[in-house]
Structure formats: structure tokens, C-alpha cells
Design a protein around this motif. Structure first.
Motif, PDB file in Angstrom:
ATOM      1  N   LEU A 200     -41.624 -16.901  -1.484  1.00 44.58           N
ATOM      2  CA  LEU A 200     -41.575 -17.400   0.059  1.00 44.58           C
ATOM      3  C   LEU A 200     -41.600 -18.816   0.010  1.00 44.58           C
ATOM      4  CD1 LEU A 200     -44.305 -14.867   1.395  1.00 44.58           C
ATOM      5  CD2 LEU A 200     -41.735 -14.607   1.834  1.00 44.58           C
ATOM      6  N   LYS A 201     -42.216 -19.668  -0.720  1.00 47.50           N
ATOM      7  CA  LYS A 201     -42.192 -21.297  -0.698  1.00 47.50           C
ATOM      8  C   LYS A 201     -40.814 -21.516  -1.015  1.00 47.50           C
ATOM      9  CE  LYS A 201     -44.440 -24.973  -0.676  1.00 47.50           C
ATOM     10  NZ  LYS A 201     -44.800 -25.498   0.738  1.00 47.50           N
ATOM     11  N   ILE A 202     -40.278 -21.099  -1.953  1.00 51.84           N
ATOM     12  CA  ILE A 202     -38.533 -21.357  -2.439  1.00 51.84           C
ATOM     13  C   ILE A 202     -37.810 -20.963  -1.046  1.00 51.84           C
ATOM     14  CG2 ILE A 202     -36.706 -20.751  -3.797  1.00 51.84           C
ATOM     15  CD1 ILE A 202     -38.900 -22.367  -5.236  1.00 51.84           C
ATOM     16  N   ILE A 203     -38.013 -19.940  -0.431  1.00 50.28           N
ATOM     17  CA  ILE A 203     -37.292 -19.742   0.807  1.00 50.28           C
ATOM     18  C   ILE A 203     -37.589 -20.619   1.862  1.00 50.28           C
ATOM     19  CG2 ILE A 203     -37.012 -17.898   2.599  1.00 50.28           C
ATOM     20  CD1 ILE A 203     -37.169 -15.665   0.326  1.00 50.28           C
ATOM     21  N   HIS A 204     -38.794 -21.081   2.166  1.00 53.75           N
ATOM     22  CA  HIS A 204     -39.032 -22.050   2.845  1.00 53.75           C
ATOM     23  C   HIS A 204     -38.350 -23.392   2.661  1.00 53.75           C
ATOM     24  CE1 HIS A 204     -41.291 -24.105   6.037  1.00 53.75           C
ATOM     25  NE2 HIS A 204     -41.857 -24.846   5.063  1.00 53.75           N
ATOM     26  N   ILE A 205     -38.357 -23.626   1.363  1.00 52.39           N
ATOM     27  CA  ILE A 205     -37.933 -25.012   1.158  1.00 52.39           C
ATOM     28  C   ILE A 205     -36.334 -24.855   1.234  1.00 52.39           C
ATOM     29  CG2 ILE A 205     -37.327 -26.618  -0.981  1.00 52.39           C
ATOM     30  CD1 ILE A 205     -40.229 -25.685  -1.836  1.00 52.39           C
ATOM     31  N   GLY A 206     -35.673 -23.964   0.684  1.00 53.62           N
ATOM     32  CA  GLY A 206     -34.298 -23.811   1.188  1.00 53.62           C
ATOM     33  C   GLY A 206     -33.834 -23.673   2.366  1.00 53.62           C
ATOM     34  N   PHE A 207     -34.657 -23.289   3.213  1.00 56.88           N
ATOM     35  CA  PHE A 207     -34.400 -23.238   4.866  1.00 56.88           C
ATOM     36  C   PHE A 207     -34.698 -24.714   5.237  1.00 56.88           C
ATOM     37  CE2 PHE A 207     -36.233 -22.893   9.073  1.00 56.88           C
ATOM     38  CZ  PHE A 207     -35.268 -22.172   9.885  1.00 56.88           C
ATOM     39  N   ASP A 208     -35.581 -25.570   4.997  1.00 56.20           N
ATOM     40  CA  ASP A 208     -35.770 -26.758   5.339  1.00 56.20           C
ATOM     41  C   ASP A 208     -34.714 -27.602   4.917  1.00 56.20           C
ATOM     42  OD1 ASP A 208     -38.007 -26.285   6.831  1.00 56.20           O
ATOM     43  OD2 ASP A 208     -39.270 -27.062   5.115  1.00 56.20           O
ATOM     44  N   ILE A 209     -34.146 -27.373   3.780  1.00 56.08           N
ATOM     45  CA  ILE A 209     -33.074 -27.933   3.213  1.00 56.08           C
ATOM     46  C   ILE A 209     -31.932 -27.879   3.937  1.00 56.08           C
ATOM     47  CG2 ILE A 209     -31.573 -28.511   1.355  1.00 56.08           C
ATOM     48  CD1 ILE A 209     -33.914 -28.136  -0.575  1.00 56.08           C
ATOM     49  N   GLY A 210     -31.762 -26.522   4.354  1.00 53.17           N
ATOM     50  CA  GLY A 210     -30.428 -26.083   5.065  1.00 53.17           C
ATOM     51  C   GLY A 210     -30.436 -26.626   6.647  1.00 53.17           C
ATOM     52  N   LEU A 211     -31.792 -26.717   7.111  1.00 50.94           N
ATOM     53  CA  LEU A 211     -31.965 -27.260   8.263  1.00 50.94           C
ATOM     54  C   LEU A 211     -31.319 -28.985   8.562  1.00 50.94           C
ATOM     55  CD1 LEU A 211     -35.004 -26.066  10.013  1.00 50.94           C
ATOM     56  CD2 LEU A 211     -32.644 -25.483  10.772  1.00 50.94           C
ATOM     57  N   LEU A 212     -32.060 -29.545   7.275  1.00 55.08           N
ATOM     58  CA  LEU A 212     -31.774 -30.863   7.207  1.00 55.08           C
ATOM     59  C   LEU A 212     -30.193 -30.800   7.013  1.00 55.08           C
ATOM     60  CD1 LEU A 212     -32.948 -33.517   6.960  1.00 55.08           C
ATOM     61  CD2 LEU A 212     -33.087 -33.256   4.373  1.00 55.08           C
ATOM     62  N   MET A 213     -29.547 -30.336   6.374  1.00 54.50           N
ATOM     63  CA  MET A 213     -27.969 -30.590   6.098  1.00 54.50           C
ATOM     64  C   MET A 213     -27.244 -30.206   7.348  1.00 54.50           C
ATOM     65  SD  MET A 213     -27.569 -28.461   2.233  1.00 54.50           S
ATOM     66  CE  MET A 213     -25.659 -28.513   2.514  1.00 54.50           C
ATOM     67  N   LYS A 214     -27.798 -29.182   8.102  1.00 52.63           N
ATOM     68  CA  LYS A 214     -27.210 -28.803   9.447  1.00 52.63           C
ATOM     69  C   LYS A 214     -27.264 -29.846  10.330  1.00 52.63           C
ATOM     70  CE  LYS A 214     -25.779 -25.132  10.532  1.00 52.63           C
ATOM     71  NZ  LYS A 214     -24.447 -24.990  10.144  1.00 52.63           N
ATOM     72  N   THR A 215     -28.467 -30.659  10.325  1.00 48.27           N
ATOM     73  CA  THR A 215     -28.886 -31.679  11.212  1.00 48.27           C
ATOM     74  C   THR A 215     -27.975 -33.009  11.102  1.00 48.27           C
ATOM     75  OG1 THR A 215     -31.083 -30.978  11.316  1.00 48.27           O
ATOM     76  CG2 THR A 215     -30.577 -33.187  12.008  1.00 48.27           C
ATOM     77  N   VAL A 216     -27.589 -33.095   9.764  1.00 51.52           N
ATOM     78  CA  VAL A 216     -26.773 -34.227   9.245  1.00 51.52           C
ATOM     79  C   VAL A 216     -25.189 -33.879   9.949  1.00 51.52           C
ATOM     80  CG1 VAL A 216     -25.705 -35.291   7.427  1.00 51.52           C
ATOM     81  CG2 VAL A 216     -28.128 -34.854   7.410  1.00 51.52           C
ATOM     82  N   PHE A 217     -24.966 -32.845   9.599  1.00 49.27           N
ATOM     83  CA  PHE A 217     -23.546 -32.385  10.079  1.00 49.27           C
ATOM     84  C   PHE A 217     -23.411 -32.300  11.363  1.00 49.27           C
ATOM     85  CE2 PHE A 217     -23.119 -29.781   5.820  1.00 49.27           C
ATOM     86  CZ  PHE A 217     -22.219 -30.753   5.240  1.00 49.27           C
ATOM     87  N   ALA A 218     -24.534 -31.849  12.128  1.00 51.14           N
ATOM     88  CA  ALA A 218     -24.511 -31.783  13.545  1.00 51.14           C
ATOM     89  C   ALA A 218     -24.286 -33.103  14.168  1.00 51.14           C
ATOM     90  CB  ALA A 218     -25.529 -30.824  14.098  1.00 51.14           C
ATOM     91  N   SER A 219     -25.248 -34.012  13.503  1.00 53.42           N
ATOM     92  CA  SER A 219     -25.221 -35.231  14.083  1.00 53.42           C
ATOM     93  C   SER A 219     -23.965 -36.059  13.812  1.00 53.42           C
ATOM     94  CB  SER A 219     -26.409 -36.076  13.246  1.00 53.42           C
ATOM     95  OG  SER A 219     -27.593 -35.561  13.449  1.00 53.42           O
ATOM     96  N   LEU A 220     -23.221 -35.955  12.643  1.00 49.86           N
ATOM     97  CA  LEU A 220     -21.910 -36.381  12.330  1.00 49.86           C
ATOM     98  C   LEU A 220     -21.033 -35.880  13.481  1.00 49.86           C
ATOM     99  CD1 LEU A 220     -21.905 -36.193   8.615  1.00 49.86           C
ATOM    100  CD2 LEU A 220     -21.911 -38.400  10.101  1.00 49.86           C
ATOM    101  N   GLU A 221     -21.076 -34.424  13.710  1.00 55.38           N
ATOM    102  CA  GLU A 221     -20.065 -34.013  14.885  1.00 55.38           C
ATOM    103  C   GLU A 221     -20.232 -34.806  16.229  1.00 55.38           C
ATOM    104  OE1 GLU A 221     -19.545 -29.370  13.349  1.00 55.38           O
ATOM    105  OE2 GLU A 221     -21.173 -29.837  14.678  1.00 55.38           O
ATOM    106  N   VAL A 222     -21.508 -35.062  16.514  1.00 55.02           N
ATOM    107  CA  VAL A 222     -21.598 -35.580  17.893  1.00 55.02           C
ATOM    108  C   VAL A 222     -21.079 -37.060  17.719  1.00 55.02           C
ATOM    109  CG1 VAL A 222     -23.421 -36.566  19.394  1.00 55.02           C
ATOM    110  CG2 VAL A 222     -23.604 -34.211  18.455  1.00 55.02           C
ATOM    111  N   ILE A 223     -21.512 -37.821  16.626  1.00 54.05           N
ATOM    112  CA  ILE A 223     -21.039 -39.115  16.445  1.00 54.05           C
ATOM    113  C   ILE A 223     -19.500 -39.119  16.605  1.00 54.05           C
ATOM    114  CG2 ILE A 223     -20.875 -40.896  14.954  1.00 54.05           C
ATOM    115  CD1 ILE A 223     -23.779 -40.316  14.140  1.00 54.05           C
ATOM    116  N   SER A 224     -18.663 -38.284  15.801  1.00 52.71           N
ATOM    117  CA  SER A 224     -17.372 -38.234  15.747  1.00 52.71           C
ATOM    118  C   SER A 224     -16.867 -37.742  17.119  1.00 52.71           C
ATOM    119  CB  SER A 224     -16.892 -37.277  14.805  1.00 52.71           C
ATOM    120  OG  SER A 224     -17.267 -37.530  13.444  1.00 52.71           O
ATOM    121  N   GLY A 225     -17.378 -36.979  17.714  1.00 48.89           N
ATOM    122  CA  GLY A 225     -16.779 -36.632  19.063  1.00 48.89           C
ATOM    123  C   GLY A 225     -17.147 -37.550  20.088  1.00 48.89           C
ATOM    124  N   THR A 226     -18.033 -38.435  20.017  1.00 51.32           N
ATOM    125  CA  THR A 226     -18.480 -39.619  20.761  1.00 51.32           C
ATOM    126  C   THR A 226     -17.102 -40.574  20.371  1.00 51.32           C
ATOM    127  OG1 THR A 226     -20.718 -39.043  21.167  1.00 51.32           O
ATOM    128  CG2 THR A 226     -19.906 -41.315  21.615  1.00 51.32           C
TER     129      THR A 226
END
Length: 163
Positions: A7-33
Motif C-alpha cells: 500500500l505504501k508503494i502504491i501511495h508513493i507511485g500515485f504521488d510520483i504520478g501526480l507530480l509528473m502529471k502536474t509538471v506536464f499539465a503546467s507545461l501545457e498551460v505555459i505552452s498554450g499561453t
């Protein structure tokens, strides 16, 4: 003990995935702007400026030659579509991710629906473009859905145990 570790590994994987998606989404907003201000003419001039020195050193540079050929087909319609797509995609993802970081229980099923919608659209676009980037983003979204389901179950079980 083994289950807690899993469960701890899943939670860490989830947090890492969220972090990666945050970076990608931020880059999308910056690029779109950036696309609001970067019309086809400015894009062409920028690419020529960037690639000039690089191509003088290596005329066969794959990335620079790709950018130059891209600048030839970059139109106003493509600019508007890409701008709207990147901004809407990025803002929606950032909103859902924010709710997930806040651990809003109702946001987990919502995010699964949103990511599934993005997967559907990305697969549709992939059939037209065969873009490896779209394929990789789709795999990331599938992994995120799986991790979101597992994290949702973990949080629900924690809430049940607390009661």
C-alpha cells in the motif's frame, strides 16, 4: 506487514504520478499561453533563429530539421487549435490534480473519468498522427488511472478503519 508495504508503494507511485502529471499539465498551460502570442510568422522566425547555428554545425540535425518543416505547416488554425487544446487540457488536469492532492474522495472517480476521456481523445489523435509522444502520454494516463483506483481503495479503507 507485506500488505502495508504494498500500500505504501502504491501511495508513493500515485504521488510520483501526480507530480509528473502536474509538471506536464503546467507545461501545457505555459505552452498554450505562449501560443497566444506566437503566431505562425513569429514561430517561423523563432525557429530560424534557434536552428541557424545548430544547422551550420550539423545540417542533418533531426530535431532542427523537424522544427523547420513544422514551421512550414504551422497555420493560424493549427495555432488556435493547439492553444485551446493545451490550455483546456492543462487547466482541467491541474484542477483534478489539485483536488487529488487535497484528498477529496469524490475527486478520485472524477479524475478517472477525466483521464479516461483524455485517453480516448489521445488514442483517436494517435490513429491520425502516430505520435510516439501521444502514445507515451496515453500509457502514463492508463498507469495513473490504475494508481488512482488503488489509492482510492486505500483511502476508503483507511476511512472505514478510523470509524
Amino acid at each position: 506487514m507485506k500488505n502495508k508495504f504494498r500500500l505504501k508503494i502504491i501511495h508513493i507511485g500515485f504521488d510520483i504520478g501526480l507530480l509528473m502529471k502536474t509538471v506536464f499539465a503546467s507545461l501545457e498551460v505555459i505552452s498554450g499561453t505562449a501560443l497566444i502570442f506566437l503566431n505562425p510568422e513569429k514561430m517561423s522566425r523563432l525557429i530560424i533563429l534557434i536552428s541557424k547555428e545548430e544547422l551550420s554545425e550539423d545540417p542533418k540535425d533531426i530535431i532542427m530539421n523537424y522544427l523547420i518543416s513544422f514551421s512550414r505547416v504551422f497555420s493560424i488554425n493549427m495555432q488556435y487549435f493547439t492553444m485551446i487544446y493545451l490550455l483546456s487540457h492543462g487547466i482541467i488536469k491541474l484542477s483534478v490534480i489539485f483536488l487529488l492532492w487535497k484528498k477529496k474522495l469524490w475527486a478520485y472517480p472524477l479524475s478517472i473519468l477525466v483521464f479516461a476521456g483524455f485517453i480516448g481523445y489521445q488514442l483517436y489523435r494517435y490513429t491520425k498522427s502516430r505520435s510516439i509522444m501521444l502514445f507515451l502520454l496515453t500509457i502514463l494516463d492508463i498507469m495513473m488511472i490504475i494508481l488512482t483506483i488503488l489509492e482510492y481503495k486505500r483511502i476508503k479503507n483507511e476511512n472505514i478503519e478510523k470509524e
